[in-house]
Design an enzyme around this catalytic site. Structure first.
Site, PDB file in Angstrom:
ATOM      1  N   PRO A   4       0.786  -1.231   0.000  1.00 54.70           N
ATOM      2  CA  PRO A   4       0.000   0.000   0.000  1.00 54.70           C
ATOM      3  C   PRO A   4       0.820   1.284   0.000  1.00 54.70           C
ATOM      4  O   PRO A   4       1.851   1.380   0.671  1.00 54.70           O
ATOM      5  CB  PRO A   4      -0.818  -0.100   1.297  1.00 54.70           C
ATOM      6  CG  PRO A   4      -0.090  -1.080   2.135  1.00 54.70           C
ATOM      7  CD  PRO A   4       0.533  -2.052   1.186  1.00 54.70           C
ATOM      8  N   ASN A   5       0.329   2.218  -0.775  1.00 56.51           N
ATOM      9  CA  ASN A   5       0.878   3.573  -0.899  1.00 56.51           C
ATOM     10  C   ASN A   5       2.197   3.647  -1.670  1.00 56.51           C
ATOM     11  O   ASN A   5       2.688   4.741  -1.937  1.00 56.51           O
ATOM     12  CB  ASN A   5       1.048   4.232   0.493  1.00 56.51           C
ATOM     13  CG  ASN A   5      -0.279   4.388   1.197  1.00 56.51           C
ATOM     14  OD1 ASN A   5      -1.209   4.963   0.634  1.00 56.51           O
ATOM     15  ND2 ASN A   5      -0.401   3.859   2.395  1.00 56.51           N
ATOM     16  N   ARG A  12       5.120  10.951  -2.675  1.00 57.27           N
ATOM     17  CA  ARG A  12       4.773  10.641  -1.285  1.00 57.27           C
ATOM     18  C   ARG A  12       5.973  10.904  -0.367  1.00 57.27           C
ATOM     19  O   ARG A  12       7.015  10.255  -0.497  1.00 57.27           O
ATOM     20  CB  ARG A  12       4.398   9.156  -1.200  1.00 57.27           C
ATOM     21  CG  ARG A  12       4.149   8.667   0.191  1.00 57.27           C
ATOM     22  CD  ARG A  12       4.154   7.145   0.248  1.00 57.27           C
ATOM     23  NE  ARG A  12       3.881   6.709   1.587  1.00 57.27           N
ATOM     24  CZ  ARG A  12       4.158   5.496   2.049  1.00 57.27           C
ATOM     25  NH1 ARG A  12       4.690   4.593   1.258  1.00 57.27           N
ATOM     26  NH2 ARG A  12       3.888   5.189   3.293  1.00 57.27           N
ATOM     27  N   TYR A  17      11.139   9.011   1.354  1.00 57.87           N
ATOM     28  CA  TYR A  17      11.212   7.930   0.368  1.00 57.87           C
ATOM     29  C   TYR A  17      11.946   8.299  -0.923  1.00 57.87           C
ATOM     30  O   TYR A  17      12.102   7.453  -1.803  1.00 57.87           O
ATOM     31  CB  TYR A  17       9.789   7.444   0.039  1.00 57.87           C
ATOM     32  CG  TYR A  17       9.071   6.893   1.258  1.00 57.87           C
ATOM     33  CD1 TYR A  17       9.511   5.726   1.875  1.00 57.87           C
ATOM     34  CD2 TYR A  17       7.959   7.541   1.799  1.00 57.87           C
ATOM     35  CE1 TYR A  17       8.873   5.220   2.996  1.00 57.87           C
ATOM     36  CE2 TYR A  17       7.308   7.043   2.919  1.00 57.87           C
ATOM     37  CZ  TYR A  17       7.767   5.889   3.516  1.00 57.87           C
ATOM     38  OH  TYR A  17       7.141   5.386   4.626  1.00 57.87           O
ATOM     39  N   ASN A  68       8.134  -5.482  -0.573  1.00 55.82           N
ATOM     40  CA  ASN A  68       8.008  -4.322   0.301  1.00 55.82           C
ATOM     41  C   ASN A  68       6.519  -4.208   0.572  1.00 55.82           C
ATOM     42  O   ASN A  68       5.755  -3.761  -0.281  1.00 55.82           O
ATOM     43  CB  ASN A  68       8.541  -3.053  -0.356  1.00 55.82           C
ATOM     44  CG  ASN A  68       8.445  -1.854   0.593  1.00 55.82           C
ATOM     45  OD1 ASN A  68       7.810  -1.929   1.645  1.00 55.82           O
ATOM     46  ND2 ASN A  68       9.067  -0.746   0.216  1.00 55.82           N
ATOM     47  N   ALA A  71       2.996  -0.611   4.999  1.00 53.67           N
ATOM     48  CA  ALA A  71       2.515  -0.673   6.388  1.00 53.67           C
ATOM     49  C   ALA A  71       2.031  -2.062   6.796  1.00 53.67           C
ATOM     50  O   ALA A  71       2.055  -2.395   7.984  1.00 53.67           O
ATOM     51  CB  ALA A  71       1.400   0.352   6.579  1.00 53.67           C
ATOM     52  N   HIS A  74       3.926  -4.329   9.300  1.00 54.73           N
ATOM     53  CA  HIS A  74       3.919  -4.190  10.749  1.00 54.73           C
ATOM     54  C   HIS A  74       2.715  -4.833  11.433  1.00 54.73           C
ATOM     55  O   HIS A  74       2.684  -4.910  12.646  1.00 54.73           O
ATOM     56  CB  HIS A  74       4.000  -2.699  11.113  1.00 54.73           C
ATOM     57  CG  HIS A  74       5.065  -1.963  10.349  1.00 54.73           C
ATOM     58  ND1 HIS A  74       6.394  -2.305  10.437  1.00 54.73           N
ATOM     59  CD2 HIS A  74       4.991  -0.955   9.425  1.00 54.73           C
ATOM     60  CE1 HIS A  74       7.100  -1.507   9.636  1.00 54.73           C
ATOM     61  NE2 HIS A  74       6.270  -0.686   9.004  1.00 54.73           N
ATOM     62  N   ASP A  81       1.482 -15.051   6.644  1.00 53.60           N
ATOM     63  CA  ASP A  81       1.145 -16.455   6.381  1.00 53.60           C
ATOM     64  C   ASP A  81       1.283 -16.769   4.893  1.00 53.60           C
ATOM     65  O   ASP A  81       1.731 -17.858   4.520  1.00 53.60           O
ATOM     66  CB  ASP A  81      -0.282 -16.766   6.851  1.00 53.60           C
ATOM     67  CG  ASP A  81      -0.395 -16.838   8.371  1.00 53.60           C
ATOM     68  OD1 ASP A  81       0.654 -16.845   9.048  1.00 53.60           O
ATOM     69  OD2 ASP A  81      -1.526 -16.879   8.874  1.00 53.60           O
ATOM     70  N   GLU A  92      12.902  -9.123   2.021  1.00 55.08           N
ATOM     71  CA  GLU A  92      12.065  -7.995   2.435  1.00 55.08           C
ATOM     72  C   GLU A  92      12.851  -6.702   2.233  1.00 55.08           C
ATOM     73  O   GLU A  92      14.019  -6.638   2.636  1.00 55.08           O
ATOM     74  CB  GLU A  92      11.721  -8.191   3.920  1.00 55.08           C
ATOM     75  CG  GLU A  92      10.922  -7.070   4.543  1.00 55.08           C
ATOM     76  CD  GLU A  92      10.774  -7.265   6.064  1.00 55.08           C
ATOM     77  OE1 GLU A  92      11.404  -8.193   6.638  1.00 55.08           O
ATOM     78  OE2 GLU A  92      10.034  -6.480   6.660  1.00 55.08           O
ATOM     79  N   HIS A  94      12.775  -2.375   2.615  1.00 58.11           N
ATOM     80  CA  HIS A  94      12.155  -1.107   3.011  1.00 58.11           C
ATOM     81  C   HIS A  94      13.056   0.017   2.552  1.00 58.11           C
ATOM     82  O   HIS A  94      14.277  -0.005   2.806  1.00 58.11           O
ATOM     83  CB  HIS A  94      11.932  -1.037   4.527  1.00 58.11           C
ATOM     84  CG  HIS A  94      10.985  -2.079   4.995  1.00 58.11           C
ATOM     85  ND1 HIS A  94       9.634  -2.014   4.732  1.00 58.11           N
ATOM     86  CD2 HIS A  94      11.198  -3.255   5.623  1.00 58.11           C
ATOM     87  CE1 HIS A  94       9.059  -3.098   5.204  1.00 58.11           C
ATOM     88  NE2 HIS A  94       9.977  -3.871   5.746  1.00 58.11           N
ATOM     89  N   SER A  96      12.994   3.194   3.489  1.00 58.05           N
ATOM     90  CA  SER A  96      13.457   3.984   4.634  1.00 58.05           C
ATOM     91  C   SER A  96      14.044   3.066   5.700  1.00 58.05           C
ATOM     92  O   SER A  96      13.792   1.853   5.692  1.00 58.05           O
ATOM     93  CB  SER A  96      12.282   4.774   5.223  1.00 58.05           C
ATOM     94  OG  SER A  96      11.305   3.883   5.757  1.00 58.05           O
ATOM     95  N   ARG A 101      12.681   5.260  12.741  1.00 52.40           N
ATOM     96  CA  ARG A 101      11.390   5.948  12.673  1.00 52.40           C
ATOM     97  C   ARG A 101      10.515   5.568  13.876  1.00 52.40           C
ATOM     98  O   ARG A 101      11.023   5.097  14.879  1.00 52.40           O
ATOM     99  CB  ARG A 101      10.732   5.632  11.323  1.00 52.40           C
ATOM    100  CG  ARG A 101      11.596   6.088  10.141  1.00 52.40           C
ATOM    101  CD  ARG A 101      10.950   5.796   8.807  1.00 52.40           C
ATOM    102  NE  ARG A 101       9.704   6.530   8.659  1.00 52.40           N
ATOM    103  CZ  ARG A 101       8.792   6.259   7.710  1.00 52.40           C
ATOM    104  NH1 ARG A 101       9.018   5.270   6.853  1.00 52.40           N
ATOM    105  NH2 ARG A 101       7.689   6.967   7.629  1.00 52.40           N
ATOM    106  N   ARG A 105       6.968   1.041  13.662  1.00 50.06           N
ATOM    107  CA  ARG A 105       7.600   0.501  12.439  1.00 50.06           C
ATOM    108  C   ARG A 105       8.780  -0.438  12.766  1.00 50.06           C
ATOM    109  O   ARG A 105       9.410  -0.988  11.881  1.00 50.06           O
ATOM    110  CB  ARG A 105       8.119   1.638  11.544  1.00 50.06           C
ATOM    111  CG  ARG A 105       7.028   2.513  11.006  1.00 50.06           C
ATOM    112  CD  ARG A 105       7.566   3.553  10.034  1.00 50.06           C
ATOM    113  NE  ARG A 105       6.689   4.688   9.973  1.00 50.06           N
ATOM    114  CZ  ARG A 105       5.609   4.763   9.183  1.00 50.06           C
ATOM    115  NH1 ARG A 105       5.301   3.783   8.372  1.00 50.06           N
ATOM    116  NH2 ARG A 105       4.840   5.848   9.198  1.00 50.06           N
TER     117      ARG A 105
HETATM  118  C1  DQA Z   1       8.145   1.263   4.002  1.00 51.64           C
HETATM  119  C2  DQA Z   1       8.164   1.485   5.522  1.00 51.64           C
HETATM  120  C3  DQA Z   1       6.785   1.266   6.105  1.00 51.64           C
HETATM  121  O1  DQA Z   1       6.812   1.493   7.514  1.00 51.64           O
HETATM  122  C4  DQA Z   1       5.781   2.221   5.489  1.00 51.64           C
HETATM  123  O2  DQA Z   1       4.485   1.975   5.993  1.00 51.64           O
HETATM  124  C5  DQA Z   1       5.799   2.189   4.006  1.00 51.64           C
HETATM  125  C6  DQA Z   1       7.085   2.120   3.327  1.00 51.64           C
HETATM  126  C7  DQA Z   1       9.504   1.591   3.348  1.00 51.64           C
HETATM  127  O3  DQA Z   1       9.711   1.168   2.207  1.00 51.64           O
HETATM  128  O4  DQA Z   1      10.335   2.277   3.946  1.00 51.64           O
HETATM  129  O5  DQA Z   1       4.771   2.301   3.353  1.00 51.64           O
HETATM  130  O6  DQA Z   1       7.872  -0.110   3.746  1.00 51.64           O
END
Ligand code: DQA
Length: 140
Positions: A4-5, A12, A17, A68, A71, A74, A81, A92, A94, A96, A101, A105
């Site tokens: 998401p996002n 964003r 980011y 990735n 959110a 978390h 699963d 995995e 991320h 950031s 943070r 997170r």
């Molecule tokens: C993220 C870190 C997450 O905490 C956050 O919700 C994101 C981006 C990152 O790529 O740093 O959406 O996964």
């Protein structure tokens, strides 16, 4: 697979980011994979169910996963699963450094079911994930 996002990357919170878009990242990953003789299928969704459905549908055709989960990382037991159940090495990523943070997170439900985790290296983390995955798959 991006959660998401992450479709909003580029605009964003660029101070966190950076300014690369998701399309830039997908191109970068694809080019790096291609240079290593691998092929990548990219997918982004904002919905947990869409991500899980895609993973279940793709797993028979794939050798590894770069994820990735945004959110969902978390708090999504369902996504954890799904990753655990896809029986392939997962890296995995991320963008950031989540450990610098907010406290919420600092926990990842995905890390225990992933082979490795890359945090805080910006979009370069995705390229490193491709390299790591290709190496891991060569060894196995
Ligand atoms: C993220 C870190 C997450 O905490 C956050 O919700 C994101 C981006 C990152 O790529 O740093 O959406 O996964």
């Amino acid at each position: 697979m991006n959660g998401p996002n992450l479709n909003k990357l580029g605009t964003r919170e660029p101070e966190i980011y950076g300014t690369s878009t998701l399309a830039d990242i997908e191109r970068l990953v694809s080019e790096r994979a291609c240079s290593l003789g691998a092929e990548v299928r990219s997918f982004q969704a904002n919905g947990e169910g869409e991500l899980i459905d895609w993973l279940q549908n793709e797993q028979s055709a794939a050798d590894g996963l770069i994820i990735n989960a945004g959110a969902y990382t978390h708090y999504s037991i369902a996504l954890r699963d799904a990753v655990a159940g896809c029986s392939m090495p997962a890296v995995e990523v991320h963008i950031s450094n989540v450990y610098r943070r907010e406290a919420f997170r600092h926990e990842s439900l995905l890390s225990p079911v992933c082979t490795g985790t890359i945090v805080g290296l910006g979009v370069h983390g995705y390229e490193l994930a491709v390299e790591a995955l290709v190496q891991l798959l060569k060894k196995n």
